[in-house]
Design an enzyme around this catalytic site. Sequence first.
Site, PDB file in Angstrom:
ATOM      1  N   GLY A 267       0.804  -1.221   0.000  1.00  0.00           N
ATOM      2  CA  GLY A 267       0.000   0.000   0.000  1.00  0.00           C
ATOM      3  C   GLY A 267       0.829   1.259   0.000  1.00  0.00           C
ATOM      4  N   ALA A 268       1.633   1.436  -1.063  1.00  0.00           N
ATOM      5  CA  ALA A 268       2.621   2.524  -1.006  1.00  0.00           C
ATOM      6  C   ALA A 268       2.402   3.641  -2.021  1.00  0.00           C
ATOM      7  CB  ALA A 268       4.022   1.950  -1.158  1.00  0.00           C
TER       8      ALA A 268
ATOM      9  N   SER B  81      -3.429  -1.073  -4.720  1.00  0.00           N
ATOM     10  CA  SER B  81      -4.636  -1.816  -5.084  1.00  0.00           C
ATOM     11  C   SER B  81      -5.204  -1.379  -6.432  1.00  0.00           C
ATOM     12  CB  SER B  81      -5.705  -1.736  -3.986  1.00  0.00           C
ATOM     13  OG  SER B  81      -5.899  -0.418  -3.583  1.00  0.00           O
TER      14      SER B  81
ATOM     15  N   TYR C  85     -11.920  -1.732  12.890  1.00  0.00           N
ATOM     16  CA  TYR C  85     -10.536  -1.262  12.673  1.00  0.00           C
ATOM     17  C   TYR C  85      -9.675  -1.559  13.909  1.00  0.00           C
ATOM     18  CZ  TYR C  85      -6.854   2.169  11.465  1.00  0.00           C
ATOM     19  OH  TYR C  85      -5.664   2.789  11.176  1.00  0.00           O
TER      20      TYR C  85
ATOM     21  N   ALA D 268     -10.134  -3.805  16.208  1.00  0.00           N
ATOM     22  CA  ALA D 268      -9.923  -5.254  16.335  1.00  0.00           C
ATOM     23  C   ALA D 268      -8.813  -5.708  15.390  1.00  0.00           C
ATOM     24  CB  ALA D 268     -11.224  -6.000  16.044  1.00  0.00           C
TER      25      ALA D 268
ATOM     26  N   ILE E   6      -1.879  10.781  11.918  1.00  0.00           N
ATOM     27  CA  ILE E   6      -0.950  11.158  10.855  1.00  0.00           C
ATOM     28  C   ILE E   6      -1.767  11.771   9.717  1.00  0.00           C
ATOM     29  CG2 ILE E   6       0.895  10.339   9.319  1.00  0.00           C
ATOM     30  CD1 ILE E   6       1.374   9.880  12.402  1.00  0.00           C
TER      31      ILE E   6
END
EC number: 1.1.1.100
Length: 248
Positions: free
Chosen positions: A13-14, A38, A156, A158, A189
């Site tokens: 995921g960059a 993705s 999220y 969990a 962030i």
Amino acid sequence: MNLLEGKTAIITGATRGIGKGIAQVFAKHGANIAFTYSSSVEAANELEKELIELGVKAKGYQSDAASFDQAQELASDVLERFGSIDVLVNNAGITKDNLLMRMSEEDFDKVIEVNLKSVFNMTKAVQKTMLKQRKGSIINMSSVVGVKGNAGQANYAASKAGIIGFSKSVALEIGSRNIRSNVIAPGFIETEMTDKLDEKVVEGWRNAIPLKRGGTPEDIANACLFLASDLSTYVTGQVLNVDGGMLT
Ligand code: NAD
């Protein structure tokens, strides 16, 4: 100093946000970068170009982190093309926030698959190579929300708490082979993921943070740099909060 010279890193995921920041900082420190995304082909091509211009090998892979088979294919292609896999950063993640009362089964399952099962998929996929090499650093992106919980984010939280248990277990299982497994728990962030939030709410958050600002992707990338490099060869099984003091 080039802290990652000669190392190959996979970052999931960059194409934007924190993952992109990690790819840029790692490349500046000499790492060859295999990154995934993705859907955003254009952003991936741009990033690939940008990294290559820094003088390292780089390749973007359209690969769904939630797919076990795609993770296997990715790891074997990276090994063949780059010759080693020294660092894995499981960064890909999504949110589908809602109060439990309104959370659908689909939204629960999807977040667990993309955020948590992906970590299992990728760790399994690189494990054999790292065992053979007798070295490796795995860095998993959790969240303050995984440490503390958050109303409206049960799915999220969990998934992010699950990452911590998974990482500590892996650290215990393969520490004897010199493979380290650590977690970063970012606070707030400021990225595309958080851009969709209300500015007034965000201002309130900034004020509540001891360092009085949201973090940047680079703040997280620098913590990853430490865990990826040989500066942290005696650090494993840890959760590093990078949150401006939020959880203090
Ligand atoms: P972002 O939405 O900007 O980026 C997420 C990246 O993951 C994107 O590149 C996206 O394409 C990729 N991705 C999503 N689903 C994927 C899939 N199935 N397969 C492969 N890639 C996929 O998010 P971000 O803010 O940069 O967050 C990065 C990580 O840090 C996430 O795991 C997130 O949960 C975590 N985190 C973020 C914050 C924050 O405040 N931004 C705080 C704590 C933790």
